[in-house]
Write a protein that holds these residues in place. Structure first.
Motif, PDB file in Angstrom:
ATOM      1  N   ARG A 223      17.291  21.535 -11.337  1.00 53.95           N
ATOM      2  CA  ARG A 223      16.628  22.232 -10.227  1.00 53.95           C
ATOM      3  C   ARG A 223      15.160  21.824 -10.131  1.00 53.95           C
ATOM      4  N   LEU A 224      14.523  21.708 -11.289  1.00 56.56           N
ATOM      5  CA  LEU A 224      13.117  21.279 -11.288  1.00 56.56           C
ATOM      6  C   LEU A 224      12.982  19.878 -10.713  1.00 56.56           C
ATOM      7  N   LEU A 225      13.888  18.993 -11.141  1.00 56.68           N
ATOM      8  CA  LEU A 225      13.823  17.622 -10.631  1.00 56.68           C
ATOM      9  C   LEU A 225      14.025  17.604  -9.123  1.00 56.68           C
ATOM     10  N   GLY A 226      14.982  18.391  -8.665  1.00 55.21           N
ATOM     11  CA  GLY A 226      15.217  18.468  -7.229  1.00 55.21           C
ATOM     12  C   GLY A 226      13.972  18.943  -6.504  1.00 55.21           C
ATOM     13  N   ALA A 227      13.357  19.992  -7.057  1.00 56.80           N
ATOM     14  CA  ALA A 227      12.150  20.526  -6.431  1.00 56.80           C
ATOM     15  C   ALA A 227      11.032  19.493  -6.427  1.00 56.80           C
ATOM     16  N   MET A 228      10.885  18.786  -7.555  1.00 59.88           N
ATOM     17  CA  MET A 228       9.835  17.767  -7.627  1.00 59.88           C
ATOM     18  C   MET A 228      10.096  16.660  -6.619  1.00 59.88           C
ATOM     19  N   GLY A 229      11.349  16.240  -6.531  1.00 59.88           N
ATOM     20  CA  GLY A 229      11.693  15.205  -5.567  1.00 59.88           C
ATOM     21  C   GLY A 229      11.377  15.641  -4.141  1.00 59.88           C
ATOM     22  N   TYR A 230      11.693  16.899  -3.873  1.00 60.16           N
ATOM     23  CA  TYR A 230      11.442  17.390  -2.526  1.00 60.16           C
ATOM     24  C   TYR A 230       9.948  17.453  -2.235  1.00 60.16           C
ATOM     25  N   VAL A 231       9.176  17.869  -3.229  1.00 58.70           N
ATOM     26  CA  VAL A 231       7.710  17.908  -3.047  1.00 58.70           C
ATOM     27  C   VAL A 231       7.174  16.503  -2.797  1.00 58.70           C
ATOM     28  N   VAL A 232       7.708  15.531  -3.552  1.00 60.16           N
ATOM     29  CA  VAL A 232       7.282  14.142  -3.336  1.00 60.16           C
ATOM     30  C   VAL A 232       7.548  13.735  -1.890  1.00 60.16           C
ATOM     31  N   VAL A 233       8.761  14.031  -1.411  1.00 65.68           N
ATOM     32  CA  VAL A 233       9.106  13.637  -0.041  1.00 65.68           C
ATOM     33  C   VAL A 233       8.190  14.343   0.963  1.00 65.68           C
ATOM     34  N   SER A 234       7.904  15.630   0.692  1.00 62.44           N
ATOM     35  CA  SER A 234       7.005  16.354   1.600  1.00 62.44           C
ATOM     36  C   SER A 234       5.644  15.664   1.672  1.00 62.44           C
TER      37      SER A 234
ATOM     38  N   LYS B 179       0.837  -1.206   0.000  1.00 60.79           N
ATOM     39  CA  LYS B 179       0.000   0.000   0.000  1.00 60.79           C
ATOM     40  C   LYS B 179       0.870   1.254   0.000  1.00 60.79           C
ATOM     41  N   LEU B 180       1.916   1.207   0.829  1.00 61.70           N
ATOM     42  CA  LEU B 180       2.803   2.372   0.909  1.00 61.70           C
ATOM     43  C   LEU B 180       3.467   2.622  -0.447  1.00 61.70           C
ATOM     44  N   VAL B 181       3.941   1.545  -1.066  1.00 59.66           N
ATOM     45  CA  VAL B 181       4.589   1.695  -2.368  1.00 59.66           C
ATOM     46  C   VAL B 181       3.604   2.285  -3.380  1.00 59.66           C
ATOM     47  N   ALA B 182       2.373   1.787  -3.365  1.00 58.93           N
ATOM     48  CA  ALA B 182       1.379   2.292  -4.315  1.00 58.93           C
ATOM     49  C   ALA B 182       1.139   3.780  -4.091  1.00 58.93           C
ATOM     50  N   VAL B 183       1.076   4.192  -2.830  1.00 56.14           N
ATOM     51  CA  VAL B 183       0.865   5.608  -2.545  1.00 56.14           C
ATOM     52  C   VAL B 183       2.051   6.435  -3.038  1.00 56.14           C
ATOM     53  N   VAL B 184       3.263   5.925  -2.812  1.00 55.59           N
ATOM     54  CA  VAL B 184       4.453   6.643  -3.282  1.00 55.59           C
ATOM     55  C   VAL B 184       4.408   6.789  -4.804  1.00 55.59           C
ATOM     56  N   VAL B 185       4.041   5.688  -5.466  1.00 54.79           N
ATOM     57  CA  VAL B 185       3.950   5.746  -6.928  1.00 54.79           C
ATOM     58  C   VAL B 185       2.911   6.784  -7.353  1.00 54.79           C
ATOM     59  N   PHE B 186       1.810   6.823  -6.620  1.00 58.78           N
ATOM     60  CA  PHE B 186       0.789   7.821  -6.956  1.00 58.78           C
ATOM     61  C   PHE B 186       1.343   9.241  -6.796  1.00 58.78           C
ATOM     62  N   VAL B 187       2.047   9.487  -5.697  1.00 56.33           N
ATOM     63  CA  VAL B 187       2.585  10.830  -5.466  1.00 56.33           C
ATOM     64  C   VAL B 187       3.568  11.197  -6.571  1.00 56.33           C
ATOM     65  N   VAL B 188       4.487  10.263  -6.874  1.00 54.51           N
ATOM     66  CA  VAL B 188       5.466  10.532  -7.922  1.00 54.51           C
ATOM     67  C   VAL B 188       4.755  10.793  -9.249  1.00 54.51           C
ATOM     68  N   GLY B 189       3.784   9.930  -9.549  1.00 61.64           N
ATOM     69  CA  GLY B 189       3.052  10.094 -10.804  1.00 61.64           C
ATOM     70  C   GLY B 189       2.336  11.431 -10.866  1.00 61.64           C
ATOM     71  N   ALA B 190       1.714  11.806  -9.761  1.00 65.13           N
ATOM     72  CA  ALA B 190       0.963  13.056  -9.742  1.00 65.13           C
ATOM     73  C   ALA B 190       1.902  14.242  -9.943  1.00 65.13           C
ATOM     74  N   VAL B 191       3.035  14.228  -9.241  1.00 63.12           N
ATOM     75  CA  VAL B 191       3.974  15.354  -9.372  1.00 63.12           C
ATOM     76  C   VAL B 191       4.547  15.407 -10.785  1.00 63.12           C
ATOM     77  N   LEU B 192       4.892  14.231 -11.327  1.00 60.18           N
ATOM     78  CA  LEU B 192       5.402  14.196 -12.698  1.00 60.18           C
ATOM     79  C   LEU B 192       4.349  14.713 -13.671  1.00 60.18           C
ATOM     80  N   ALA B 193       3.107  14.300 -13.473  1.00 59.33           N
ATOM     81  CA  ALA B 193       2.044  14.713 -14.385  1.00 59.33           C
ATOM     82  C   ALA B 193       1.860  16.221 -14.318  1.00 59.33           C
ATOM     83  N   VAL B 194       1.849  16.758 -13.102  1.00 60.42           N
ATOM     84  CA  VAL B 194       1.677  18.204 -12.953  1.00 60.42           C
ATOM     85  C   VAL B 194       2.828  18.938 -13.632  1.00 60.42           C
ATOM     86  N   ALA B 195       4.047  18.480 -13.371  1.00 65.15           N
ATOM     87  CA  ALA B 195       5.203  19.160 -13.955  1.00 65.15           C
ATOM     88  C   ALA B 195       5.194  19.027 -15.472  1.00 65.15           C
TER      89      ALA B 195
END
Lengths: 329, 346
Positions: free
Chosen positions: B237-248, B110-126
């Motif tokens: 820089r964008l990737l770094g920011a996206m990664g940080y948003v994912v972690v947040s 479940k945790l992995v799926a949620v992480v994938v969702f967050v990553v996917g959402a941030v990637l999609a937005v960006a």
């Protein structure tokens, strides 16, 4: 208790036990949902776990499957302790607990595929997985089901789907909670035939129900639970033993009553219930024939499961009747 | 089991609806900006919004700033809050567990799926916002991008009055600036920055949160140096920011997932997680709560903006990463302890 002991003796003599509990108790707060239950299910049996609604059947089933942890007591399923080693036994168990459940936005086939893929990683081959899903769908009569989402299924179809899920791994033991709920009479018969067929092929069936008729029609053994306590456990044939009375059907009941005198315990139209132990001639049947009373039928009276259960159990805990008989609400 | 969870996630219409909505908000904002060409004064509204008129390739950063305060946490809380509680309410949890799926394995999946969702959402937005930004504002030449930023700052530096104006990001803002931007980081996350796009509030009338957000945004934009940002530099820089948003967002996910193991109501778990976030936002902006502020989950949410400073300002980013890691570890352990020992009665 004595009935339970008898069942244990008779069944352990011939068969290994696939389910055994010792002094199993589950308390929610101060209320005991399951109270000191010693359950014995022999391999190859079709065991009916009978009790009114709210008597603890579902809690019992959940404990057997390691979903709910016991407050006290021990459980052994397929020879291994539960819940300590439940992961070892679950792959050999097919279960339905408290009604079927599925992801409503997916089709039945997809649901089964997901359930199958969640299982123990024995066989990852896609084609064989698909075959397995088709096989169990066929078995429960959903072979022709289309891609409609489960949301649109009738209760009966969901029930069949749940049963299909329980059959996925050709289990040695089926634990089914009210499996015919929501099925029409035709479906009930189909499921019953299926369970008998599986049982004949070696699957032990443990089935809980509040429906006497269902258990009477299907099971070889019965355990009766009332307010969390197991009040009877025995082979169904033993439960439905003869009462010692005779059922006599005759076109001339007046003559029969004259001949048998006090031995006639009850009279219902052309049928007499004859109890030879309360006086009258010792061999009533022969007596009637010798006296020229015509007979249409002659049978041993057997206890019905219903009589036994009603005598042993109180009203279900969902009954809102006060002791005086008035309705509380 | 992880594969199964990912399939479930992908086949759930809600997943795509949430991602679609997340992408839609920046697109709508972009259309308004592009048609009217009225940019919010720099520092007002979400970060970067004033800069994107000059270069659409910065729009992903602006889009992150738009969705981070409310939309993204809600989407994450909905998905994570539903993870266990949804299965529980549907009754499918018991069938998974008797399949058998071990409880720990299910929780991890479940945790992995949620992480994938967050990553996917941030990637999609960006991704969508990059396309939308470039389409509506032009890609801008990397040099122009960089030149544009200080220009904008220079134009408006006096207007805004608070003028952090430093060209040296780390030292320029000075002690007081760091302090206020600290408060701002959560203040903006506090849900106002999206709402105040285009809002014309004076300094005096602005509530503490918007003001803080503005300062933070302004300092971040204005502190960009005039040196050239190469496309690769911008991308990094964008990737770094996206990664940080994912972690947040993982902190949010951990809160919601933990609550999800406590209840059979997905709505309860989701709302509980959001309530925790709102509480955190309120406390972060409250001086009286300064003693706990560094440990609040939303405290460093806006630190991703520091990826666009030159040099990249790492202090808050590092602190934020540690903080989120702490939340994830503690809450997932709590979720595990609870889930593996509880009676599944649904």
């Amino acid at each position: 208790m004595s009935a339970g002991d008898a069942a244990q003796r008779s069944s352990t003599r011939q068969h290994r036990l696939v389910i055994e509990t010792r002094r199993l108790t589950k308390r929610y707060g101060t209320r005991a949902a399951v109270d000191d239950v010693d359950l014995h299910v022999a391999e190859g049996a079709r065991y009916g776990f009978l009790g009114p609604n709210g008597s603890g059947k579902t809690t019992m089933v959940r404990m057997l499957l390691g979903l709910v942890y016991a407050t006290r007591g021990e459980i052994e399923v397929l020879g291994r302790p539960v819940p300590a080693r439940v992961a070892e036994v679950l792959p050999e168990i097919g279960a339905m607990v408290e009604g079927p459940a599925a992801y409503p936005h997916l089709s039945g086939r997809t649901n089964l595929g997901l359930l199958d893929a969640s299982g123990p990683r024995r066989d990852r081959d896609g084609r064989r997985r698909r075959d397995r899903v088709e096989e169990v769908l066929d078995r429960v009569g959903l072979g022709a089901v289309d891609r409609r989402p489960v949301r649109t299924y009738s209760l009966g179809m969901r029930q069949r789907l749940g049963l299909a899920g329980a059959l996925l791994d050709r289990p040695r033991l089926l634990i089914l909670d009210e499996p015919t709920n929501g099925l029409d009479p035709h479906g009930i018969r189909e499921v019953r035939d299926l369970l008998i067929e599986l049982n004949a092929a070696g699957t032990t069936v443990f089935l809980s129900s509040h429906l006497l008729a269902e258990i009477e029609a299907l099971c070889t053994d019965v355990g009766v639970v009332d307010r969390g306590r197991l009040v009877l456990e025995d082979a169904l044939d033993a439960v439905r033993g003869p009462t010692g009375r005779l059922l006599v059907r005759t076109p001339d009941p007046e003559a029969a009553v004259r001949v048998l005198g006090r031995a006639v315990a009850e009279r219902d139209g052309e049928t007499l219930v004859v109890d030879a132990t309360t006086g009258g001639p010792p061999a009533p049947a022969r007596h009637l024939v010798e006296r020229g009373v015509p007979l249409d039928g002659l049978a041993e009276q057997r206890r019905s499961l219903e009589d036994v259960v009603v005598a042993l159990t109180g009203p279900g805990s969902d009954s809102a009747r006060t002791p005086a008989g008035g309705l509380r609400r | 089991m992880i594969g199964v969870e990912l399939v479930k996630l992908a086949r759930r219409p809600r997943t795509w609806a949430a991602i679609g909505l997340l992408c839609l908000l920046p697109a709508v904002v972009a259309v308004f900006l592009a048609t009217t060409r009225i940019s919010p004064p720099p520092g007002q509204g979400a970060a970067f919004l004033s800069a994107v008129l000059q270069s659409g390739s910065l729009y992903p950063a602006a889009a992150l700033a738009l969705v981070l305060p409310i939309f993204l946490p809600i989407a994450v809380a909905v998905v994570a809050g539903d993870a266990v509680a949804g299965e529980s309410a549907q009754g499918t949890l018991r069938y998974l567990l008797v399949r058998p799926v071990r409880r720990t394995a299910l929780l991890v999946a479940k945790l992995v799926a949620v992480v994938v969702f967050v990553v996917g959402a941030v990637l999609a937005v960006a991704g969508t916002s990059y396309v939308v930004g470039v389409a509506l504002f032009g890609a801008g030449d990397p040099v122009a991008v960089v030149r544009a930023l200080p220009e904008v700052t220079g134009d408006d530096g006096g207007v805004a009055g608070t003028s952090p104006g430093g060209q040296q990001p780390a030292s320029g803002p000075g002690g007081s600036q760091v302090g206020s931007s600290d408060a701002a980081s959560s203040g903006a996350a506090g849900a106002q920055s999206g709402g105040q796009v285009g809002a014309d509030t004076g300094d005096s009338t602005a509530a503490a949160d918007p003001e803080a957000a503005r300062e933070r945004a302004q300092s971040s934009v204005s502190s960009l140096s005039g040196e050239a940002l190469s496309p690769t530099d911008l991308a990094a820089r964008l990737l770094g920011a996206m990664g940080y948003v994912v972690v947040s967002m993982l902190g949010v996910a951990a809160i919601a997932l933990f609550l999800s193991t406590l209840t059979a109501s997905s709505l309860g778990a989701t709302l509980g997680a959001l309530a925790a976030l709102i509480t955190s936002q309120v406390l972060v902006s409250l001086d009286a709560a300064a003693s706990v502020t560094p440990y609040l989950p939303t405290r460093y949410w806006l630190a991703w903006i520091d990826f666009f400073r030159d040099p990249i300002f790492l202090r808050d980013i590092t602190a934020g990463l540690w903080l989120q890691a702490g939340y994830v570890v503690v809450l997932m352990l709590a979720a595990w302890a609870n889930f593996t020992t509880k009676d599944v009665t649904s």
